[in-house]
Design a protein around this motif. Sequence first.
Motif, mmCIF file in Angstrom:
data_model
loop_
_atom_site.group_PDB
_atom_site.id
_atom_site.type_symbol
_atom_site.label_atom_id
_atom_site.label_comp_id
_atom_site.label_asym_id
_atom_site.label_seq_id
_atom_site.Cartn_x
_atom_site.Cartn_y
_atom_site.Cartn_z
ATOM 1 N N SER A 179 0.623 -1.216 0.147
ATOM 2 C CA SER A 179 0.331 -0.013 0.257
ATOM 3 C C SER A 179 0.512 1.018 0.285
ATOM 4 O O SER A 179 0.631 1.974 -0.334
ATOM 5 C CB SER A 179 -0.890 -0.269 1.026
ATOM 6 N N ALA A 180 1.777 1.373 0.567
ATOM 7 C CA ALA A 180 3.108 2.746 0.678
ATOM 8 C C ALA A 180 3.702 2.454 -0.367
ATOM 9 O O ALA A 180 4.047 3.682 -1.014
ATOM 10 C CB ALA A 180 3.828 2.020 1.837
ATOM 11 N N LEU A 181 3.798 1.776 -1.464
ATOM 12 C CA LEU A 181 4.287 1.396 -2.721
ATOM 13 C C LEU A 181 3.822 2.375 -3.496
ATOM 14 O O LEU A 181 4.004 3.139 -4.878
ATOM 15 C CB LEU A 181 4.989 0.098 -3.188
ATOM 16 N N ARG A 182 2.358 1.732 -4.057
ATOM 17 C CA ARG A 182 0.897 2.292 -4.606
ATOM 18 C C ARG A 182 0.630 3.483 -4.460
ATOM 19 O O ARG A 182 0.781 4.748 -5.477
ATOM 20 C CB ARG A 182 -0.007 1.506 -4.152
ATOM 21 N N LEU A 183 1.061 3.963 -2.783
ATOM 22 C CA LEU A 183 1.212 5.889 -2.436
ATOM 23 C C LEU A 183 1.954 6.591 -3.055
ATOM 24 O O LEU A 183 1.949 7.021 -4.135
ATOM 25 C CB LEU A 183 1.262 5.250 -1.218
ATOM 26 N N TYR A 184 3.143 6.324 -2.888
ATOM 27 C CA TYR A 184 4.967 6.478 -3.919
ATOM 28 C C TYR A 184 4.463 6.289 -5.343
ATOM 29 O O TYR A 184 4.393 7.658 -5.367
ATOM 30 C CB TYR A 184 5.904 6.094 -3.674
ATOM 31 N N GLU A 185 3.963 5.450 -5.764
ATOM 32 C CA GLU A 185 4.281 4.789 -7.556
ATOM 33 C C GLU A 185 3.327 6.676 -7.646
ATOM 34 O O GLU A 185 3.112 7.005 -8.703
ATOM 35 C CB GLU A 185 3.991 4.131 -7.203
ATOM 36 N N GLU A 186 1.803 6.613 -7.235
ATOM 37 C CA GLU A 186 0.750 7.198 -7.283
ATOM 38 C C GLU A 186 1.044 8.684 -7.416
ATOM 39 O O GLU A 186 0.924 9.679 -8.914
ATOM 40 C CB GLU A 186 -0.408 7.016 -6.764
ATOM 41 N N LEU A 187 2.373 8.631 -6.133
ATOM 42 C CA LEU A 187 2.294 10.293 -6.523
ATOM 43 C C LEU A 187 4.520 10.819 -7.193
ATOM 44 O O LEU A 187 4.989 11.618 -7.061
ATOM 45 C CB LEU A 187 3.303 10.990 -5.023
ATOM 46 N N GLY A 188 4.071 9.788 -7.754
ATOM 47 C CA GLY A 188 5.091 9.942 -8.757
ATOM 48 C C GLY A 188 6.577 9.562 -8.698
ATOM 49 O O GLY A 188 7.543 10.050 -9.846
ATOM 50 N N CYS A 189 7.062 9.193 -7.439
ATOM 51 C CA CYS A 189 7.912 8.579 -7.648
ATOM 52 C C CYS A 189 8.621 7.236 -8.056
ATOM 53 O O CYS A 189 8.159 6.450 -8.668
ATOM 54 C CB CYS A 189 8.213 7.962 -5.967
ATOM 55 N N GLN A 190 10.409 6.985 -8.075
ATOM 56 C CA GLN A 190 10.674 6.750 -8.413
ATOM 57 C C GLN A 190 11.335 5.463 -7.868
ATOM 58 O O GLN A 190 12.256 6.069 -6.687
ATOM 59 C CB GLN A 190 11.437 6.502 -10.153
ATOM 60 N N VAL A 191 12.303 4.371 -7.931
ATOM 61 C CA VAL A 191 12.942 3.663 -6.760
ATOM 62 C C VAL A 191 13.790 3.984 -7.487
ATOM 63 O O VAL A 191 14.321 3.968 -8.866
ATOM 64 C CB VAL A 191 12.868 1.829 -7.350
ATOM 65 N N ARG A 192 15.228 4.508 -6.390
ATOM 66 C CA ARG A 192 16.560 4.920 -6.248
ATOM 67 C C ARG A 192 17.152 3.718 -6.148
ATOM 68 O O ARG A 192 18.323 3.569 -7.224
ATOM 69 C CB ARG A 192 16.581 5.683 -5.412
ATOM 70 N N ARG A 193 16.660 3.140 -5.500
ATOM 71 C CA ARG A 193 17.987 1.577 -5.381
ATOM 72 C C ARG A 193 17.102 0.666 -4.181
ATOM 73 O O ARG A 193 16.459 1.502 -3.593
ATOM 74 C CB ARG A 193 19.010 2.519 -4.626
ATOM 75 N N SER A 194 17.306 0.042 -4.033
ATOM 76 C CA SER A 194 17.179 -1.215 -2.559
ATOM 77 C C SER A 194 18.131 -1.039 -1.701
ATOM 78 O O SER A 194 18.715 -0.273 -1.892
ATOM 79 C CB SER A 194 17.477 -2.121 -3.715
ATOM 80 N N VAL A 195 17.178 -1.450 -0.343
ATOM 81 C CA VAL A 195 17.799 -1.177 0.314
ATOM 82 C C VAL A 195 17.912 -2.018 1.419
ATOM 83 O O VAL A 195 16.107 -2.951 1.171
ATOM 84 C CB VAL A 195 17.729 0.261 1.201
ATOM 85 N N GLN A 196 19.093 -2.307 3.214
ATOM 86 C CA GLN A 196 18.636 -3.566 3.366
ATOM 87 C C GLN A 196 19.209 -3.041 4.806
ATOM 88 O O GLN A 196 19.834 -2.572 5.182
ATOM 89 C CB GLN A 196 19.166 -4.539 3.196
ATOM 90 N N ALA A 197 17.962 -2.993 6.089
ATOM 91 C CA ALA A 197 17.680 -2.329 7.081
ATOM 92 C C ALA A 197 18.718 -3.967 7.980
ATOM 93 O O ALA A 197 17.571 -4.503 8.022
ATOM 94 C CB ALA A 197 16.943 -1.572 7.409
ATOM 95 N N THR A 198 19.963 -3.903 8.436
ATOM 96 C CA THR A 198 19.663 -4.868 9.569
ATOM 97 C C THR A 198 20.009 -4.301 11.092
ATOM 98 O O THR A 198 20.551 -3.373 11.752
ATOM 99 C CB THR A 198 21.580 -5.540 8.838
ATOM 100 N N GLU A 199 18.879 -5.407 11.647
ATOM 101 C CA GLU A 199 18.874 -4.657 13.322
ATOM 102 C C GLU A 199 20.476 -6.052 13.662
ATOM 103 O O GLU A 199 20.081 -7.415 13.716
ATOM 104 C CB GLU A 199 17.796 -5.181 13.934
ATOM 105 N N ALA A 200 21.047 -5.484 14.605
ATOM 106 C CA ALA A 200 21.973 -6.174 15.024
ATOM 107 C C ALA A 200 22.886 -5.149 16.292
ATOM 108 O O ALA A 200 22.313 -4.389 16.390
ATOM 109 C CB ALA A 200 23.366 -6.338 14.268
ATOM 110 N N VAL A 201 23.108 -6.326 16.697
ATOM 111 C CA VAL A 201 24.193 -5.535 17.804
ATOM 112 C C VAL A 201 25.239 -6.227 18.435
ATOM 113 O O VAL A 201 25.445 -7.692 17.669
ATOM 114 C CB VAL A 201 23.358 -5.691 19.390
ATOM 115 N N PRO A 202 26.320 -6.147 18.849
ATOM 116 C CA PRO A 202 27.472 -6.622 19.089
ATOM 117 C C PRO A 202 27.248 -7.824 19.767
ATOM 118 O O PRO A 202 27.013 -7.690 21.139
ATOM 119 C CB PRO A 202 28.575 -5.668 19.693
ATOM 120 N N LEU A 203 28.076 -8.959 19.652
ATOM 121 C CA LEU A 203 28.000 -9.903 19.790
ATOM 122 C C LEU A 203 28.534 -9.941 21.715
ATOM 123 O O LEU A 203 28.056 -10.295 22.502
ATOM 124 C CB LEU A 203 29.284 -10.986 19.198
ATOM 125 N N ASP A 204 29.130 -9.076 22.013
ATOM 126 C CA ASP A 204 29.785 -9.052 23.925
ATOM 127 C C ASP A 204 28.674 -8.260 24.220
ATOM 128 O O ASP A 204 28.387 -8.600 25.410
ATOM 129 C CB ASP A 204 30.849 -7.946 23.665
#
Length: 233
Positions: A203-228
């Motif tokens: 639904s969010a993708l459709r909203l932005y596309e309807e407003l003329g947006c284009q994909v600039r790049r793919s992204v990956q958000a990684t949730e992480a924490v130091p092992l220690d």
Amino acid sequence: MTTTVDRELDNPVLHSLMGPHRGVALRDGRAARFHPEVAPFMAVPDGADEEDWRGLARLTRGVPGLIFRPAADLPTDWKILHRIEGVQMVGLKTRAWTAEDISLLGPTDIPEMRELAAVAEPGPFGARTAETGTYFGIRKQGRLVAMAGERFQTDHWVEVSAVCTHPDWRGRGYATKLVAALADHVRGRGKEPFGHVVGANTSALRLYEELGCQVRRSVQATEAVPLDSAPPM
């Protein structure tokens, strides 16, 4: 050729924390993260070295964070907790909109904003998230039913974020109206709006596309924490 604008969008969290959002940032050398009550995002420079990652580890203080890097790019002494696939979108075209229903949200509205975010699930929204920029809302029958605001801010760009509508009030065009109002507000300050959308949020993708947006790049958000400092399994 890579431009300043490209560099900002390639690492918007770092440029935000080292620039317009340095007042809500925790920093250690070239590493930075938002105060945990503001947002869970953290960043290191492109081409980060071992000291940059050590600085980021010190900043976590045992609190996991989200970083816009593929999990494979993280050092082996970090524990991967979660991965989120998405896209970065630019080129927002403003639609005509009227201000009669839109109100500027402020500190006294935060309890309602957090209540709406808990139901509509636009993404991370903490006790101090509203400090990241301007937020607009729409109220119906005395309650906040839709909102949108600004999150990452660089010298040239402002991210439109926290776009959400209560499930009982969807399908009325409120999100489109709020995004258009924010886009005009951002451009009125001489900057350009952009956005990040989780790949599964059609639904969010459709909203932005309807407003003329284009994909600039793919992204990956990684949730992480130091092992220690990682929580036990």
